[in-house]
Scaffold this motif. Structure first.
Motif, PDB file in Angstrom:
ATOM      1  N   TYR A  62      24.590  30.980  46.610  1.00  0.00           N
ATOM      2  CA  TYR A  62      26.040  31.185  46.584  1.00  0.00           C
ATOM      3  C   TYR A  62      26.791  30.034  47.245  1.00  0.00           C
ATOM      4  CZ  TYR A  62      24.972  35.998  45.309  1.00  0.00           C
ATOM      5  OH  TYR A  62      24.501  37.113  44.668  1.00  0.00           O
ATOM      6  N   VAL A  63      28.012  29.818  46.764  1.00  0.00           N
ATOM      7  CA  VAL A  63      28.966  28.931  47.416  1.00  0.00           C
ATOM      8  C   VAL A  63      30.035  29.816  48.042  1.00  0.00           C
ATOM      9  CG1 VAL A  63      30.541  26.992  47.129  1.00  0.00           C
ATOM     10  CG2 VAL A  63      28.508  27.169  45.678  1.00  0.00           C
ATOM     11  N   ILE A  64      30.417  29.512  49.267  1.00  0.00           N
ATOM     12  CA  ILE A  64      31.295  30.377  50.055  1.00  0.00           C
ATOM     13  C   ILE A  64      32.637  29.689  50.271  1.00  0.00           C
ATOM     14  CG2 ILE A  64      31.581  31.507  52.299  1.00  0.00           C
ATOM     15  CD1 ILE A  64      28.457  31.587  52.422  1.00  0.00           C
ATOM     16  N   PHE A  65      33.710  30.419  50.006  1.00  0.00           N
ATOM     17  CA  PHE A  65      35.063  29.915  50.211  1.00  0.00           C
ATOM     18  C   PHE A  65      35.813  30.890  51.118  1.00  0.00           C
ATOM     19  CE2 PHE A  65      33.605  28.535  46.063  1.00  0.00           C
ATOM     20  CZ  PHE A  65      33.919  27.182  46.043  1.00  0.00           C
ATOM     21  N   THR A  66      36.580  30.376  52.069  1.00  0.00           N
ATOM     22  CA  THR A  66      37.448  31.210  52.899  1.00  0.00           C
ATOM     23  C   THR A  66      38.805  30.545  53.027  1.00  0.00           C
ATOM     24  OG1 THR A  66      36.745  30.169  54.979  1.00  0.00           O
ATOM     25  CG2 THR A  66      35.494  32.110  54.245  1.00  0.00           C
ATOM     26  N   THR A  67      39.801  31.346  53.392  1.00  0.00           N
ATOM     27  CA  THR A  67      41.139  30.805  53.574  1.00  0.00           C
ATOM     28  C   THR A  67      41.176  29.858  54.762  1.00  0.00           C
ATOM     29  OG1 THR A  67      41.682  32.764  54.903  1.00  0.00           O
ATOM     30  CG2 THR A  67      42.339  32.789  52.562  1.00  0.00           C
ATOM     31  N   ASP A  68      42.256  29.074  54.821  1.00  0.00           N
ATOM     32  CA  ASP A  68      42.431  28.104  55.902  1.00  0.00           C
ATOM     33  C   ASP A  68      43.303  28.655  57.029  1.00  0.00           C
ATOM     34  OD1 ASP A  68      40.901  26.154  54.599  1.00  0.00           O
ATOM     35  OD2 ASP A  68      42.620  25.480  53.425  1.00  0.00           O
ATOM     36  N   ASP A  69      43.397  29.969  57.125  1.00  0.00           N
ATOM     37  CA  ASP A  69      44.218  30.581  58.170  1.00  0.00           C
ATOM     38  C   ASP A  69      43.787  30.134  59.564  1.00  0.00           C
ATOM     39  OD1 ASP A  69      45.815  32.091  56.472  1.00  0.00           O
ATOM     40  OD2 ASP A  69      44.435  33.782  56.450  1.00  0.00           O
ATOM     41  N   THR A  70      44.739  30.174  60.496  1.00  0.00           N
ATOM     42  CA  THR A  70      44.412  29.913  61.898  1.00  0.00           C
ATOM     43  C   THR A  70      44.002  31.195  62.616  1.00  0.00           C
ATOM     44  OG1 THR A  70      46.749  30.174  62.500  1.00  0.00           O
ATOM     45  CG2 THR A  70      45.964  27.940  62.027  1.00  0.00           C
ATOM     46  N   VAL A  71      44.146  32.361  61.953  1.00  0.00           N
ATOM     47  CA  VAL A  71      43.707  33.618  62.570  1.00  0.00           C
ATOM     48  C   VAL A  71      42.185  33.699  62.523  1.00  0.00           C
ATOM     49  CG1 VAL A  71      45.848  34.838  62.049  1.00  0.00           C
ATOM     50  CG2 VAL A  71      43.972  34.865  60.382  1.00  0.00           C
ATOM     51  N   LEU A  72      41.624  34.617  63.303  1.00  0.00           N
ATOM     52  CA  LEU A  72      40.174  34.708  63.415  1.00  0.00           C
ATOM     53  C   LEU A  72      39.542  35.369  62.196  1.00  0.00           C
ATOM     54  CD1 LEU A  72      37.908  33.960  65.327  1.00  0.00           C
ATOM     55  CD2 LEU A  72      38.222  36.144  66.495  1.00  0.00           C
ATOM     56  N   GLN A  73      40.268  36.304  61.571  1.00  0.00           N
ATOM     57  CA  GLN A  73      39.757  36.981  60.380  1.00  0.00           C
ATOM     58  C   GLN A  73      40.265  36.287  59.123  1.00  0.00           C
ATOM     59  OE1 GLN A  73      40.936  41.094  60.534  1.00  0.00           O
ATOM     60  NE2 GLN A  73      39.240  41.668  61.854  1.00  0.00           N
ATOM     61  N   HIS A  74      39.353  36.006  58.198  1.00  0.00           N
ATOM     62  CA  HIS A  74      39.715  35.358  56.948  1.00  0.00           C
ATOM     63  C   HIS A  74      39.288  36.212  55.765  1.00  0.00           C
ATOM     64  CE1 HIS A  74      39.505  32.079  59.867  1.00  0.00           C
ATOM     65  NE2 HIS A  74      40.324  31.406  59.089  1.00  0.00           N
ATOM     66  N   THR A  75      39.982  36.030  54.640  1.00  0.00           N
ATOM     67  CA  THR A  75      39.488  36.543  53.378  1.00  0.00           C
ATOM     68  C   THR A  75      38.627  35.456  52.742  1.00  0.00           C
ATOM     69  OG1 THR A  75      41.491  35.793  52.242  1.00  0.00           O
ATOM     70  CG2 THR A  75      41.449  38.076  52.987  1.00  0.00           C
ATOM     71  N   GLY A  76      37.661  35.888  51.927  1.00  0.00           N
ATOM     72  CA  GLY A  76      36.763  34.919  51.326  1.00  0.00           C
ATOM     73  C   GLY A  76      36.276  35.360  49.964  1.00  0.00           C
ATOM     74  N   LEU A  77      35.743  34.404  49.218  1.00  0.00           N
ATOM     75  CA  LEU A  77      35.132  34.674  47.922  1.00  0.00           C
ATOM     76  C   LEU A  77      33.752  34.033  47.899  1.00  0.00           C
ATOM     77  CD1 LEU A  77      35.689  36.020  45.131  1.00  0.00           C
ATOM     78  CD2 LEU A  77      36.287  33.730  44.306  1.00  0.00           C
ATOM     79  N   ILE A  78      32.767  34.831  47.539  1.00  0.00           N
ATOM     80  CA  ILE A  78      31.395  34.373  47.401  1.00  0.00           C
ATOM     81  C   ILE A  78      31.136  34.166  45.911  1.00  0.00           C
ATOM     82  CG2 ILE A  78      29.008  34.855  48.018  1.00  0.00           C
ATOM     83  CD1 ILE A  78      31.001  34.925  50.406  1.00  0.00           C
ATOM     84  N   VAL A  79      30.719  32.976  45.526  1.00  0.00           N
ATOM     85  CA  VAL A  79      30.590  32.617  44.114  1.00  0.00           C
ATOM     86  C   VAL A  79      29.153  32.172  43.839  1.00  0.00           C
ATOM     87  CG1 VAL A  79      31.424  31.117  42.259  1.00  0.00           C
ATOM     88  CG2 VAL A  79      32.999  31.862  44.065  1.00  0.00           C
ATOM     89  N   ARG A  80      28.549  32.772  42.818  1.00  0.00           N
ATOM     90  CA  ARG A  80      27.176  32.410  42.495  1.00  0.00           C
ATOM     91  C   ARG A  80      27.084  30.928  42.136  1.00  0.00           C
ATOM     92  NH1 ARG A  80      22.801  35.362  41.472  1.00  0.00           N
ATOM     93  NH2 ARG A  80      23.966  37.295  41.133  1.00  0.00           N
ATOM     94  N   THR A  81      26.055  30.274  42.651  1.00  0.00           N
ATOM     95  CA  THR A  81      25.837  28.864  42.360  1.00  0.00           C
ATOM     96  C   THR A  81      25.761  28.637  40.850  1.00  0.00           C
ATOM     97  OG1 THR A  81      24.618  28.610  44.431  1.00  0.00           O
ATOM     98  CG2 THR A  81      24.277  26.921  42.763  1.00  0.00           C
TER      99      THR A  81
END
Length: 256
Positions: A62-81
């Motif tokens: 998987y390739v992992i993407f998360t938001t660039d927020d400065t908060v500690l909790q982020h939303t993310g998307l896991i995408v199959r390679t």
């Protein structure tokens, strides 16, 4: 994920004091659940970044993407390679708090996933908690904030509809949405939508109604396998939870 943190990182010191540290056994169990789930795409919340998520979702798969927020909790998307993606700017408007607020809300992660013959625009969200099923005009502090976030979602849907895109909004809405909920009806003013969880209760946490949702719009509505809504029950223990949510999934048949 319920506060999935890299506890060696200085930023983790900002986590609430009652946050349970994650053990190696926790990560191993979450990784086994991710393997069983075997998704092509997975929306995640409450993770601090790719390093922590890579202990759950194998970087070889998987390739992992998360938001660039400065908060500690982020939303993310896991995408199959192997799947190609385009990342769009984070939907920072979902953080409707003022710049000097002591606590900020999460942005949405906005991406397009490119399949062989079709594209799917995906927005991953984690919305304001506390307005589970109250009327949107409720003066309780959470409801006006959640209503404002839904107006942002309406604008995003309007843009996707105008451009003819297939799209999905996925994540923790912190709202027991159904087909008659006034906030969902507000979204439907912009486009025909499929609230895939409507009419169902989750077996997770004692059979409560869903607050995690997958909303489809545009051509993606026709891609859904109508019998594919599924919830993977995971260990729930009041003293030490892996997560207070269970994975919710559907199957889409992408045009060949």
């Amino acid at each position: 994920m319920e506060w999935l943190l890299d506890e060696t990182a200085p930023a983790s010191r900002a986590a609430p004091l009652d946050t349970s540290p994650r053990t190696a056994a926790d990560y191993a169990l979450m990784a086994s659940i991710a393997t069983r789930l075997n998704p092509d795409l997975a929306a995640v919340q409450e993770a601090d970044g790719a390093r922590s998520l890579s202990r759950v979702f194998s970087p070889q798969r998987y390739v992992i993407f998360t938001t660039d927020d400065t908060v500690l909790q982020h939303t993310g998307l896991i995408v199959r390679t192997g799947l190609e993606v385009t990342r769009h700017p984070d939907v920072q408007a979902l953080d409707i708090t003022p710049p000097d607020a002591p606590h900020h809300l999460r942005s949405g992660l906005d991406m397009t996933v490119h399949f062989a013959h079709a594209d799917l625009r995906v927005l991953v969200v984690h919305l304001k908690t506390g307005c589970w099923d109250d009327p949107p005009e409720q003066t309780h502090h959470a409801c006006p904030l959640l209503a404002r976030q839904f107006r942002i979602l309406s604008e995003w849907i309007s843009e996707r509809t105008h451009s003819g895109e297939a799209f999905a909004i996925m994540g923790d809405f912190n709202r027991r949405l159904n087909a008659r909920d006034p906030l969902f009806l507000q979204l439907q003013e912009k486009a025909r939508l499929d609230l895939t969880t409507s009419g169902y209760a989750s077996p997770c946490l004692g059979g409560s109604y869903f607050i995690d949702h997958i909303i489809l719009g545009g051509p993606a509505i026709g891609w859904k396998d109508p019998d594919s809504l599924s919830v993977m029950a995971i260990p729930q223990d009041s003293s030490h939870q892996l997560s207070d949510h269970c994975p919710v999934s559907i199957t889409l048949h992408i045009p060949a």
